[in-house]
Scaffold this active site. Structure first.
Site, PDB file in Angstrom:
ATOM      1  N   LYS A   4      11.911  -9.183  13.945  1.00 45.83           N
ATOM      2  CA  LYS A   4      11.641 -10.492  13.370  1.00 45.83           C
ATOM      3  C   LYS A   4      10.950 -10.344  12.004  1.00 45.83           C
ATOM      4  O   LYS A   4      11.577  -9.887  11.084  1.00 45.83           O
ATOM      5  CB  LYS A   4      10.829 -11.322  14.359  1.00 45.83           C
ATOM      6  CG  LYS A   4      11.340 -11.235  15.824  1.00 45.83           C
ATOM      7  CD  LYS A   4      12.690 -11.860  16.027  1.00 45.83           C
ATOM      8  CE  LYS A   4      13.323 -11.560  17.390  1.00 45.83           C
ATOM      9  NZ  LYS A   4      12.515 -11.894  18.558  1.00 45.83           N
ATOM     10  N   ARG A  38      14.280  12.352  20.294  1.00 50.60           N
ATOM     11  CA  ARG A  38      13.768  11.385  21.273  1.00 50.60           C
ATOM     12  C   ARG A  38      12.240  11.429  21.291  1.00 50.60           C
ATOM     13  O   ARG A  38      11.559  10.422  21.444  1.00 50.60           O
ATOM     14  CB  ARG A  38      14.333  11.656  22.680  1.00 50.60           C
ATOM     15  CG  ARG A  38      13.612  10.846  23.754  1.00 50.60           C
ATOM     16  CD  ARG A  38      14.388  10.680  25.051  1.00 50.60           C
ATOM     17  NE  ARG A  38      15.089  11.855  25.486  1.00 50.60           N
ATOM     18  CZ  ARG A  38      14.531  12.937  26.032  1.00 50.60           C
ATOM     19  NH1 ARG A  38      13.235  13.002  26.229  1.00 50.60           N
ATOM     20  NH2 ARG A  38      15.271  13.962  26.382  1.00 50.60           N
ATOM     21  N   TYR A  75       7.889 -15.726  25.571  1.00 49.55           N
ATOM     22  CA  TYR A  75       9.236 -15.418  25.107  1.00 49.55           C
ATOM     23  C   TYR A  75      10.187 -15.285  26.312  1.00 49.55           C
ATOM     24  O   TYR A  75       9.842 -14.623  27.292  1.00 49.55           O
ATOM     25  CB  TYR A  75       9.197 -14.117  24.296  1.00 49.55           C
ATOM     26  CG  TYR A  75      10.558 -13.655  23.859  1.00 49.55           C
ATOM     27  CD1 TYR A  75      11.274 -14.363  22.900  1.00 49.55           C
ATOM     28  CD2 TYR A  75      11.143 -12.520  24.411  1.00 49.55           C
ATOM     29  CE1 TYR A  75      12.534 -13.954  22.507  1.00 49.55           C
ATOM     30  CE2 TYR A  75      12.402 -12.097  24.018  1.00 49.55           C
ATOM     31  CZ  TYR A  75      13.091 -12.826  23.074  1.00 49.55           C
ATOM     32  OH  TYR A  75      14.342 -12.414  22.691  1.00 49.55           O
ATOM     33  N   ASP A 116       1.485  -9.982  22.279  1.00 47.16           N
ATOM     34  CA  ASP A 116       2.749 -10.043  21.545  1.00 47.16           C
ATOM     35  C   ASP A 116       2.454 -10.784  20.247  1.00 47.16           C
ATOM     36  O   ASP A 116       2.270 -11.997  20.225  1.00 47.16           O
ATOM     37  CB  ASP A 116       3.791 -10.779  22.409  1.00 47.16           C
ATOM     38  CG  ASP A 116       5.151 -10.883  21.726  1.00 47.16           C
ATOM     39  OD1 ASP A 116       5.198 -10.783  20.483  1.00 47.16           O
ATOM     40  OD2 ASP A 116       6.152 -11.086  22.433  1.00 47.16           O
TER      41      ASP A 116
HETATM   42  C1  LIG Z   1      12.464 -11.497  19.902  1.00 47.57           C
HETATM   43  C2  LIG Z   1      11.175 -11.464  20.629  1.00 47.57           C
HETATM   44  C3  LIG Z   1      10.921 -10.475  21.595  1.00 47.57           C
HETATM   45  C4  LIG Z   1      11.946  -9.457  22.003  1.00 47.57           C
HETATM   46  O1  LIG Z   1      12.244  -8.568  20.980  1.00 47.57           O
HETATM   47  P1  LIG Z   1      13.686  -7.890  20.770  1.00 47.57           P
HETATM   48  O2  LIG Z   1      13.500  -7.109  19.530  1.00 47.57           O
HETATM   49  O3  LIG Z   1      14.669  -9.016  20.648  1.00 47.57           O
HETATM   50  O4  LIG Z   1      13.947  -7.073  21.979  1.00 47.57           O
HETATM   51  C5  LIG Z   1       9.677 -10.487  22.211  1.00 47.57           C
HETATM   52  N1  LIG Z   1       8.741 -11.409  21.913  1.00 47.57           N
HETATM   53  C6  LIG Z   1       8.961 -12.369  20.996  1.00 47.57           C
HETATM   54  C7  LIG Z   1       7.878 -13.360  20.715  1.00 47.57           C
HETATM   55  C8  LIG Z   1      10.175 -12.437  20.338  1.00 47.57           C
HETATM   56  O5  LIG Z   1      10.395 -13.403  19.440  1.00 47.57           O
END
Ligand SMILES: *Cc1c(COP(=O)(O)O)cnc(C)c1O
Length: 381
Positions: A195, A46, A98, A170
């Site tokens: 992603k 962890r 998001y 982000d």
């Molecule tokens: C998918 C996404 C998230 C969240 O991420 P997860 O891996 O699904 O928890 C946050 N911000 C953006 C822009 C995203 O496309």
């Protein structure tokens, strides 16, 4: 070394014992210590594990940071940032946000008394109006979702510094192949590494990258205390995906540009939102901030009602009807009922997300095949 070389070599030392060019996956949860009260580099997974550490090294390097932390998901990473704050603190976030971040801020953070204001971060006067003495964080997205708005990152940095806020970015939609916000002065870069970084729709991972080791320590403390790190198999798959990030990104951006141009000329399409099009309000800024590429995400509206919109979404064959993005497989989605379903309907309307909006994530398939698939779906209405 250049980006593409670093993506392959940094954090990927050959195994000294066997010479294996790919470091092994360490599944161990606990590690033998040298003596009582003496600690080796790893003690419990962890708190840290060799496989996770390798990939954290890669991610930190590609984002021009000093440290990275990998999480069980992008949301776990964003949650970790919000756990730096306490009751009474205030967060300003982009309105083109998001859906999951919207839910976290409005339905989880509010329970602990953290307040949130959403603003159009492309409008400096809205930013200034939202500021309070209790504001601690400004949270933006390099390319907004789903309207593809482009905030001026340097202006946000200046605003955050002037008012002593942390700036979190982000960077999921751009990836470090196009944009590195830490180089512009952001404090924290967040990724849904699920992603583009992973790129193959097979690992759920989040990341936080920082340039300031003190801030890294505070975030690491939260991550370790909450137990939100990702497992070794996910870290491994992420590291494997990252090796081809730049080449995937370039090719997918090129295809996305072709598709956006095609759609903008299509008689059944009324509106295309893609930063690469000159008609997009953030085009010039995107050109500068994203290094001449414009991402692989776009939204569009068709000439017709919600039923026509849904017909297009379910008529594609190559574009899979699914949430998520950034992988080699192209996807089509309906934000109002999918990625942004957690918004209250009024909030969705206020954010400019109509029921007629369709979002595409352009993958690595041949551009001609993708265009033919969209034409075929559009011919159904
Ligand atoms: C998918 C996404 C998230 C969240 O991420 P997860 O891996 O699904 O928890 C946050 N911000 C953006 C822009 C995203 O496309």
């Amino acid at each position: 070394m250049k980006f593409r070389t670093r993506a392959i070599h940094v954090g990927n030392e050959p195994d000294p014992q066997t010479g294996a060019v790919v470091p092994p996956i360490y599944l161990a949860t606990t590690f033998i210590q040298p003596g009582v009260g003496e600690w080796g580099e790893f003690d419990y997974s962890r708190s840290g594990s060799p496989t996770r550490k390798n990939v954290e090294t890669t991610v930190a390097d590609l984002e021009s940071g000093s440290n990275a932390l990998l999480f069980a998901s992008g949301m776990a990473a964003t949650h970790c940032v919000t756990m730096l704050f306490k009751a009474g603190d205030h967060i300003i976030a982009t309105r083109d946000l998001y859906g999951g971040s919207y839910r976290l801020l409005h339905k989880i953070c509010d329970r602990s008394g953290i307040e949130v204001t959403l603003v159009d971060v492309t409008k400096p006067e809205e930013l200034a109006a939202a500021l309070r003495p209790q504001t601690k964080l400004l949270w933006i997205e390099t390319i907004g979702n789903p309207l593809m708005s482009i905030p001026n990152i340097r202006q946000c940095v200046a605003f955050a510094r002037e008012h002593k806020l942390l700036l979190g970015v982000d960077n999921t939609f751009a990836s470090p192949a196009l944009c590195r916000p830490l180089e512009m002065g952001a404090d924290i870069v967040m990724h849904s590494a699920t992603k583009y970084l992973g790129g193959h729709s097979d690992c759920l991972v989040g990341a936080l990258i920082t340039a300031d080791p003190e801030l890294h320590k505070r975030l690491y403390f939260v991550q370790n205390a909450c137990g939100s790190a990702c497992g070794p198999l996910e870290a491994y798959l992420l590291g494997r995906g990252i090796k081809t990030l730049e080449i995937r990104m370039r090719e997918q951006c090129r295809t996305a540009m072709q598709i956006a141009e095609h759609l903008s000329r299509h008689p059944k399409v009324t509106r295309v939102l893609y930063p690469g099009l000159k008609s997009h309000p953030g085009h010039d800024l995107a050109y500068e901030q994203l290094g001449g590429l414009f991402g692989t995400m776009m939204s569009f509206e068709v000439d017709g009602d919600t039923n026509a919109t849904k017909m297009v979404c379910k008529s594609t064959n190559l574009f899979g009807l699914a949430v998520s993005l950034g992988a080699v497989e192209s996807l089509i989605a309906h934000p109002a009922t999918m990625s942004h379903a957690s918004y209250a309907p009024e909030a969705r309307a206020a954010a400019g997300i109509s029921d007629r909006l369709i979002r595409l994530s352009v993958g690595l398939e041949d551009p001609e095949d993708l265009i033919a698939d969209l034409d075929q779906a559009l011919s159904q209405i």
